[in-house]
Design a protein around this motif. Structure first.
Motif, short mmCIF file in Angstrom:
data_model
loop_
_atom_site.label_atom_id
_atom_site.label_comp_id
_atom_site.label_asym_id
_atom_site.label_seq_id
_atom_site.Cartn_x
_atom_site.Cartn_y
_atom_site.Cartn_z
N SER A 83 0.83 -1.21 0.00
CA SER A 83 0.00 0.00 0.00
C SER A 83 0.86 1.26 0.00
N VAL A 84 2.04 1.19 0.58
CA VAL A 84 2.96 2.33 0.56
C VAL A 84 3.40 2.60 -0.87
N SER A 85 3.73 1.53 -1.59
CA SER A 85 4.11 1.67 -2.99
C SER A 85 2.97 2.25 -3.82
N LEU A 86 1.78 1.76 -3.58
CA LEU A 86 0.60 2.23 -4.30
C LEU A 86 0.35 3.72 -4.02
N ARG A 87 0.50 4.12 -2.78
CA ARG A 87 0.31 5.53 -2.42
C ARG A 87 1.31 6.42 -3.15
N ALA A 88 2.53 5.92 -3.31
CA ALA A 88 3.56 6.72 -3.99
C ALA A 88 3.31 6.76 -5.49
N VAL A 89 3.01 5.62 -6.09
CA VAL A 89 2.87 5.53 -7.54
C VAL A 89 1.57 6.15 -8.02
N GLU A 90 0.45 5.75 -7.43
CA GLU A 90 -0.85 6.21 -7.91
C GLU A 90 -1.29 7.53 -7.28
N GLY A 91 -0.89 7.73 -6.02
CA GLY A 91 -1.35 8.93 -5.33
C GLY A 91 -0.34 10.06 -5.32
N GLY A 92 0.88 9.78 -5.80
CA GLY A 92 1.91 10.80 -5.83
C GLY A 92 2.40 11.24 -4.47
N GLU A 93 2.12 10.42 -3.45
CA GLU A 93 2.54 10.76 -2.10
C GLU A 93 4.06 10.68 -1.98
N ASP A 94 4.63 11.61 -1.28
CA ASP A 94 6.07 11.63 -1.03
C ASP A 94 6.36 10.74 0.18
N ILE A 95 6.86 9.54 -0.07
CA ILE A 95 7.15 8.56 0.98
C ILE A 95 8.59 8.77 1.44
N PRO A 96 8.83 8.85 2.75
CA PRO A 96 10.20 9.06 3.22
C PRO A 96 11.05 7.80 3.06
N GLU A 97 12.35 8.01 2.94
CA GLU A 97 13.28 6.88 2.93
C GLU A 97 13.47 6.39 4.36
N PRO A 98 13.69 5.12 4.53
CA PRO A 98 13.98 4.09 3.55
C PRO A 98 12.73 3.41 3.00
N TRP A 99 11.57 3.87 3.45
CA TRP A 99 10.32 3.21 3.09
C TRP A 99 10.02 3.29 1.60
N ALA A 100 10.35 4.40 0.96
CA ALA A 100 10.12 4.51 -0.49
C ALA A 100 10.95 3.49 -1.24
N ALA A 101 12.23 3.39 -0.91
CA ALA A 101 13.10 2.43 -1.59
C ALA A 101 12.66 1.00 -1.33
N LEU A 102 12.38 0.67 -0.09
CA LEU A 102 11.96 -0.69 0.24
C LEU A 102 10.65 -1.06 -0.43
N SER A 103 9.70 -0.12 -0.48
CA SER A 103 8.39 -0.44 -1.05
C SER A 103 8.46 -0.69 -2.55
N ALA A 104 9.54 -0.28 -3.19
CA ALA A 104 9.70 -0.51 -4.62
C ALA A 104 9.95 -1.97 -4.96
N TYR A 105 10.42 -2.77 -3.97
CA TYR A 105 10.73 -4.16 -4.30
C TYR A 105 10.47 -5.17 -3.18
N VAL A 106 10.06 -4.74 -2.01
CA VAL A 106 9.77 -5.66 -0.92
C VAL A 106 8.28 -5.54 -0.58
N PRO A 107 7.51 -6.62 -0.72
CA PRO A 107 6.06 -6.50 -0.51
C PRO A 107 5.66 -6.30 0.95
N ASP A 108 6.39 -6.92 1.87
CA ASP A 108 6.09 -6.73 3.28
C ASP A 108 7.36 -6.96 4.09
N VAL A 109 7.35 -6.43 5.31
CA VAL A 109 8.53 -6.53 6.16
C VAL A 109 8.10 -6.86 7.58
N GLN A 110 9.06 -7.34 8.33
CA GLN A 110 8.89 -7.50 9.76
C GLN A 110 9.62 -6.34 10.43
#
Length: 144
Positions: A83-110
């Motif tokens: 959902s973080v990736s979706l918010r950035a791509v479709e909603g244009g939301e500015d996601i802070p790092e490292p979350w933007a980078a991680l959301s580009a290729y990791v679907p979920d994290v612990q």
């Protein structure tokens, strides 16, 4: 690499100051408020095929490391980055790092929180154009 080596890398990242600028480091990459490290990786993009025995091994490796981290800091929170990736791509939301980078290729994290920092562990499953990896991050930036 072994679980002990992965733990040593995570402990190193936890003890380091965050870099002032975005860039590469001996352990991976970092920037203001975060470090990201590839704890393990395979060399071939798309190999092994998602859902196969090798993917099961990556999940087992993550889960083994997760068990040790759970002994240290308690049960992890599961956090979906889809959902973080979706918010950035479709909603244009500015996601802070490292979350933007991680959301580009990791679907979920612990996630664990210790000493004011988040410890993040994930694997980029299903990314056929990327090699399999076990990824860790340490950040003081709260998940979005």
């Amino acid at each position: 690499m072994s679980t002990a080596q992965h733990l040593a890398t995570i402990d190193l990242l936890r003890s380091r100051e965050f870099p002032a600028e975005h860039g590469r480091s001996d352990a991976g990459s970092g920037g203001p408020g975060y470090h990201i490290a590839e704890l393990a990786t395979c060399d071939e993009p798309g190999e092994p095929a998602p859902g196969g025995a090798a993917q099961d091994q990556w999940v087992a490796d993550r889960d083994g490391l997760s068990s040790v981290l759970t002994e240290r800091w308690g049960e992890p929170q599961w956090f979906s980055l889809w959902s973080v990736s979706l918010r950035a791509v479709e909603g244009g939301e500015d996601i802070p790092e490292p979350w933007a980078a991680l959301s580009a290729y990791v679907p979920d994290v612990q996630l664990w929180q210790a000493d004011g920092r988040w410890i993040v562990l994930g694997i980029p499953l299903g990314a056929e154009d990327l090699p399999f990896r076990l990824v860790a991050a340490v950040t003081d930036v709260d998940p979005p």
